[in-house]
Design an enzyme around this catalytic site. Structure first.
Site, PDB file in Angstrom:
ATOM      1  N   LYS A 243      14.399 -15.589  -8.540  1.00 46.13           N
ATOM      2  CA  LYS A 243      14.101 -14.648  -9.631  1.00 46.13           C
ATOM      3  C   LYS A 243      13.169 -15.297 -10.645  1.00 46.13           C
ATOM      4  O   LYS A 243      12.202 -14.703 -11.084  1.00 46.13           O
ATOM      5  CB  LYS A 243      15.424 -14.254 -10.285  1.00 46.13           C
ATOM      6  CG  LYS A 243      15.556 -12.871 -10.728  1.00 46.13           C
ATOM      7  CD  LYS A 243      15.831 -11.822  -9.682  1.00 46.13           C
ATOM      8  CE  LYS A 243      14.942 -11.799  -8.491  1.00 46.13           C
ATOM      9  NZ  LYS A 243      15.360 -10.985  -7.417  1.00 46.13           N
TER      10      LYS A 243
ATOM     11  N   CYS B 140       0.825  -1.210   0.000  1.00 42.92           N
ATOM     12  CA  CYS B 140       0.000   0.000   0.000  1.00 42.92           C
ATOM     13  C   CYS B 140       0.861   1.263   0.000  1.00 42.92           C
ATOM     14  O   CYS B 140       1.973   1.272   0.516  1.00 42.92           O
ATOM     15  CB  CYS B 140      -0.861   0.028   1.249  1.00 42.92           C
ATOM     16  SG  CYS B 140      -1.898  -1.420   1.419  1.00 42.92           S
TER      17      CYS B 140
ATOM     18  N   ARG C 138       5.478  -0.202  -6.169  1.00 44.28           N
ATOM     19  CA  ARG C 138       5.431  -0.986  -4.932  1.00 44.28           C
ATOM     20  C   ARG C 138       4.437  -2.134  -5.017  1.00 44.28           C
ATOM     21  O   ARG C 138       4.449  -3.026  -4.179  1.00 44.28           O
ATOM     22  CB  ARG C 138       5.027  -0.074  -3.761  1.00 44.28           C
ATOM     23  CG  ARG C 138       6.048   1.002  -3.449  1.00 44.28           C
ATOM     24  CD  ARG C 138       5.430   2.077  -2.592  1.00 44.28           C
ATOM     25  NE  ARG C 138       4.957   1.557  -1.334  1.00 44.28           N
ATOM     26  CZ  ARG C 138       5.620   1.636  -0.188  1.00 44.28           C
ATOM     27  NH1 ARG C 138       6.767   2.228  -0.153  1.00 44.28           N
ATOM     28  NH2 ARG C 138       5.118   1.131   0.915  1.00 44.28           N
TER      29      ARG C 138
ATOM     30  N   TRP D  21      -2.914  -2.736  -1.518  1.00 44.52           N
ATOM     31  CA  TRP D  21      -2.481  -4.096  -1.831  1.00 44.52           C
ATOM     32  C   TRP D  21      -3.271  -4.986  -0.865  1.00 44.52           C
ATOM     33  O   TRP D  21      -3.077  -4.929   0.340  1.00 44.52           O
ATOM     34  CB  TRP D  21      -0.979  -4.224  -1.585  1.00 44.52           C
ATOM     35  CG  TRP D  21      -0.370  -5.506  -2.043  1.00 44.52           C
ATOM     36  CD1 TRP D  21       0.029  -5.821  -3.312  1.00 44.52           C
ATOM     37  CD2 TRP D  21      -0.057  -6.645  -1.238  1.00 44.52           C
ATOM     38  NE1 TRP D  21       0.567  -7.085  -3.344  1.00 44.52           N
ATOM     39  CE2 TRP D  21       0.526  -7.613  -2.087  1.00 44.52           C
ATOM     40  CE3 TRP D  21      -0.212  -6.951   0.116  1.00 44.52           C
ATOM     41  CZ2 TRP D  21       0.954  -8.855  -1.637  1.00 44.52           C
ATOM     42  CZ3 TRP D  21       0.211  -8.194   0.570  1.00 44.52           C
ATOM     43  CH2 TRP D  21       0.787  -9.127  -0.307  1.00 44.52           C
TER      44      TRP D  21
ATOM     45  N   ASN E  94      -2.074   2.217   5.703  1.00 45.36           N
ATOM     46  CA  ASN E  94      -1.141   1.152   5.289  1.00 45.36           C
ATOM     47  C   ASN E  94      -0.936   0.245   6.491  1.00 45.36           C
ATOM     48  O   ASN E  94      -0.919   0.723   7.624  1.00 45.36           O
ATOM     49  CB  ASN E  94       0.230   1.738   4.933  1.00 45.36           C
ATOM     50  CG  ASN E  94       0.233   2.419   3.592  1.00 45.36           C
ATOM     51  OD1 ASN E  94      -0.792   2.460   2.914  1.00 45.36           O
ATOM     52  ND2 ASN E  94       1.377   2.956   3.214  1.00 45.36           N
TER      53      ASN E  94
ATOM     54  N   LYS F 201       6.516  -4.470  -3.911  1.00 38.49           N
ATOM     55  CA  LYS F 201       7.921  -4.093  -3.884  1.00 38.49           C
ATOM     56  C   LYS F 201       8.444  -3.964  -2.466  1.00 38.49           C
ATOM     57  O   LYS F 201       9.553  -4.353  -2.166  1.00 38.49           O
ATOM     58  CB  LYS F 201       8.106  -2.769  -4.631  1.00 38.49           C
ATOM     59  CG  LYS F 201       9.541  -2.283  -4.700  1.00 38.49           C
ATOM     60  CD  LYS F 201      10.395  -3.231  -5.524  1.00 38.49           C
ATOM     61  CE  LYS F 201      11.858  -2.866  -5.518  1.00 38.49           C
ATOM     62  NZ  LYS F 201      12.694  -4.032  -5.893  1.00 38.49           N
TER      63      LYS F 201
HETATM   64  C1  F6R Z   1      12.772 -10.522  -4.760  1.00 38.51           C
HETATM   65  C2  F6R Z   1      12.559  -9.388  -3.894  1.00 38.51           C
HETATM   66  C3  F6R Z   1      12.197  -9.630  -2.476  1.00 38.51           C
HETATM   67  C4  F6R Z   1      12.924  -8.622  -1.573  1.00 38.51           C
HETATM   68  C5  F6R Z   1      12.447  -8.780  -0.124  1.00 38.51           C
HETATM   69  C6  F6R Z   1      13.194  -7.862   0.804  1.00 38.51           C
HETATM   70  O1  F6R Z   1      13.148 -10.115  -6.030  1.00 38.51           O
HETATM   71  O2  F6R Z   1      12.628  -8.265  -4.312  1.00 38.51           O
HETATM   72  O3  F6R Z   1      12.477 -10.932  -2.091  1.00 38.51           O
HETATM   73  O4  F6R Z   1      14.286  -8.842  -1.667  1.00 38.51           O
HETATM   74  O5  F6R Z   1      11.085  -8.505  -0.057  1.00 38.51           O
HETATM   75  O6  F6R Z   1      13.024  -6.531   0.443  1.00 38.51           O
HETATM   76  P1  F6R Z   1      13.996  -5.414   0.982  1.00 38.51           P
HETATM   77  O7  F6R Z   1      15.348  -5.678   0.411  1.00 38.51           O
HETATM   78  O8  F6R Z   1      13.399  -4.134   0.506  1.00 38.51           O
HETATM   79  O9  F6R Z   1      14.000  -5.528   2.473  1.00 38.51           O
END
Ligand code: F6R
Length: 654
Positions: free
Chosen positions: A531, A2, A28, A120, A146, A649
């Site tokens: 990935k 969100c 996001r 979301w 959120n 994201k």
């Molecule tokens: C996979 C991906 C997620 C993030 C995870 C942690 O491609 O993007 O697995 O790596 O949600 O996110 P951050 O790094 O923002 O804490």
């Protein structure tokens, strides 16, 4: 996840500002969008399932958006005309309301005020009725939220008992009703807002507007970010500073249990308990408004993969100095002495950042000789384990807003241990709650699948390992030199794109995939599998090549391909033995090997050769191939690469 955006001032029209801000937060991940704005006594309340563009079309059609903004959103005139027609057949009551006479005095101030949200789905499906803002039965209090309100069921049951009617399945809808119950009890709005927020349990960032005070935005937070942007005669709010990037760099961060009353000219912050006013510092954010357009690329993911050389370069520049055999990490200067005393490191992170952390374990243990343990933040925060006072924690996060990682760091507060961060987003919560750290400097990452951030994190972990070794490792000088060579080698790796694309197209029909590697290439195999699964929805597993015979080998047949990370190194022969075992069971094998090693080609079905580098740095090149492979498989399947289904994201809830 969100997103929240808000505006109050005369300079912009709130609907246009909010829609633009919501567009900036699209990366996001979300499934519905909405806004409420007030100007000169007129209320505009609109929400939709689906994209911000749908919302923008509706608003453009009703004449509520600047046409220049409509152009920048890329809405074609046909779409806008369509919406205009729709407007003619729609009752004006639905889109706008005239305030009651008590608000008439505000009619000509020209202050435009509004809040918007991208949702979301957590509680309830992604439909219009569940989209935010939520409102009370009289449509005078509007709330966006959120996070999660954990005690919403109890609150809802009580409010229903008191006669309140709910129209959505969300947890957020309790908030406007709860505020209303306090308002009806005779409180003024700010008091009612605070009283309602006090009752909420969970993790949330909330913004509210009230038609009785149409020139004020109220906001509160607990374990979910909200930032207040400071302009000249205007203020902004956002759950992510990137939404404000083009408007201001000056921000005030709201802390847990703080509430703010924001007008165009003033920000008033109080703590929830006892209401004492805390003096808030205006912080200048250290970021540049970067181009968020795709340039020549069809997707952000491909653009970001292509940023690998620049990413390594900016993580290395100014820190790694091979000419004087030194590494300088300015972000760790303040804890220099403490760092010489630590005897154990816990790395904590989620997803891709966790896999970068696993590489950090190999790097720090080999180069600096300090024992490291890597834990998933979601597990770590609930574990009871002993810590010596010489333990340090390193939290890794691209966004700096991942709820589990933040909770893991907060847990360490009680123990008084050193908390370090490896963060990409400057000014994010994690960057602020750690004692020290090293920024990734990868620039904003827009695609949900993390690519360049992983590369930056591993580069920074290499630098931390070298820094902790205090120059004593035999790898110190060779690695400093090689880090400088790496951007060119990453550039060379990117030239493999046509080859990787062809391969991806050939294998995109497969249902399952295995990724294997040993030593430094084992975490890289895990990341390759993540990935592929997250953007292509193909089942993919990563495992240590040495583990094959302990179970995974049973899955292998002619329809179960393996990507074998088989770059040069002391364990290559062992990995190649595993490849032979797979081939003996008719499993197709794609190898990623070191340029010049022709022996690998003979054993496998397909091979991609990457430039030679030090064994410890191989993942930084091999992962580029894995990222491109996942990308082209997803493209070939016609999927939404940048916004894969069900994912967000920045995971700001548990
Ligand atoms: C996979 C991906 C997620 C993030 C995870 C942690 O491609 O993007 O697995 O790596 O949600 O996110 P951050 O790094 O923002 O804490």
């Amino acid at each position: 996840m969100c997103g929240i955006v808000g505006y109050i001032g005369k300079k912009h029209s709130a609907p246009s500002f909010v829609v633009n801000g919501l567009k900036a937060l699209e990366y996001r991940g979300y499934d519905s969008a909405g806004l409420v704005t007030v100007k000169d006594g007129r209320l505009l309340y609109q929400k939709n399932a689906g994209e911000v563009d749908n919302l923008a079309k509706e608003l453009a059609g009703s004449g509520e958006l600047d046409l220049s903004l409509v152009a920048s959103l890329g809405l074609n005139s046909k779409a806008v005309k369509g919406a205009l027609k729709k407007k003619l057949s729609r009752s004006s009551k639905e889109l706008s309301k005239i305030f009651s006479p008590s608000q008439e005095k505000n009619k000509s101030s020209h202050i435009s005020c509004g809040i918007g949200h991208t949702r979301w789905a957590t509680h309830g499906r992604p439909t219009r009725k569940n989209a935010h803002p939520h409102t009370d039965s009289e449509e005078k209090i509007f709330v966006v939220c959120n996070g999660i309100i954990e005690n919403y069921k109890e609150l809802k049951a009580k409010l229903i008992e008191d006669g309140y009617k709910f129209v959505s399945d969300t947890d957020t809808e309790v908030v406007p009703h709860l505020i209303d119950s306090y308002l009806k009890g005779g409180e003024d709005f700010f008091k009612a807002f605070k009283a309602a927020v006090k009752e909420l349990k969970g993790a949330y960032a909330i913004a509210a507007v009230y038609t009785g005070e149409p020139e004020v935005i109220y906001t509160a937070r607990l374990s979910s970010p909200i930032v207040i942007g400071v302009g000249k005669g205007e203020h902004f709010i956002a759950s992510d500073p990137s939404a404000l990037i083009n408007s201001t760099k000056k921000v005030v961060f709201l802390n847990d249990y703080e509430v703010a009353k924001i007008t165009a000219s003033k920000i008033h912050v109080e703590t929830l308990d006892g209401g004492k006013t805390s003096k808030k510092e205006v912080v200048e954010l250290d970021y540049e408004a970067e181009e968020s357009d795709l340039g020549i690329f069809p997707h952000f993911m491909l653009k970001e993969i292509h940023e690998a050389p620049a990413t390594i370069d900016s993580a290395v520049r100014g820190r790694v100095k091979p000419d004087i055999n030194t590494i300088k990490l300015g972000g760790l200067e303040s804890v220099k002495k403490k760092l010489t005393e630590i005897d154990r490191i816990i790395i904590t992170a989620c997803g891709t950042s966790y896999y970068a952390g696993l590489l950090g374990e190999y790097l720090i243990e080999e180069i600096a000789g300090i024992p490291v343990e890597v834990q998933l933040a979601s597990e770590f925060k609930y574990r009871s384990e002993p810590f010596s006072d010489k333990t340090a924690i390193i939290a890794i996060s691209q966004s700096g807003e991942t709820a589990d990682t933040i909770a893991a760091v907060k847990k360490m507060e009680e123990f008084g241990l050193l908390r370090l961060g490896i963060v990409n987003a400057t000014g994010s919560t994690l960057a602020r709650i750690t004692d020290a750290g090293v920024y990734c400097h990868a620039g904003p990452e827009q695609s949900v699948a993390s690519t360049k951030a992983f590369i930056a994190q591993v580069t920074v972990l290499t630098e931390i390992a070298l820094h902790l070794s205090q120059g004593k490792s035999k790898l110190f000088s060779p690695m400093l030199k090689e880090l400088w060579e790496l951007p060119d080698k990453a550039r060379e790796t990117l030239k493999l794109e046509p080859q990787v694309k062809k391969l991806a197209e050939r294998y995109s029909g497969m249902r399952d995939f295995l990724f294997i590697g040993r030593n430094y290439l084992y975490p890289c195999a895990l990341e390759g599998a993540l990935k592929l699964k997250e953007i292509s929805y193909i089942h993919a597993e990563g495992c240590s090549a040495g583990e094959m015979k302990h179970g995974p080998l049973a899955m292998i047949d002619k329809n179960f391909p393996t990507v074998a990370l088989a770059c040069d190194g002391p364990l290559l022969d062992k990995t190649l033995s595993n490849v032979e075992e797979i081939k003996a069971r008719k499993g197709p094998v794609i190898a990623i090997a070191t340029k010049g090693n022709d022996s690998v080609k003979k054993l496998v079905d397909d091979v991609i050769y990457v430039p030679k580098t030090l064994e410890q740095l191989q993942p930084l090149l091999a992962v580029i191939v894995l990222q491109m492979f996942a990308y082209y498989v997803a493209v070939d399947k016609g999927l939404n690469v940048d916004r894969p289904r069900n994912l967000a994201k920045s995971v700001t809830v548990e």
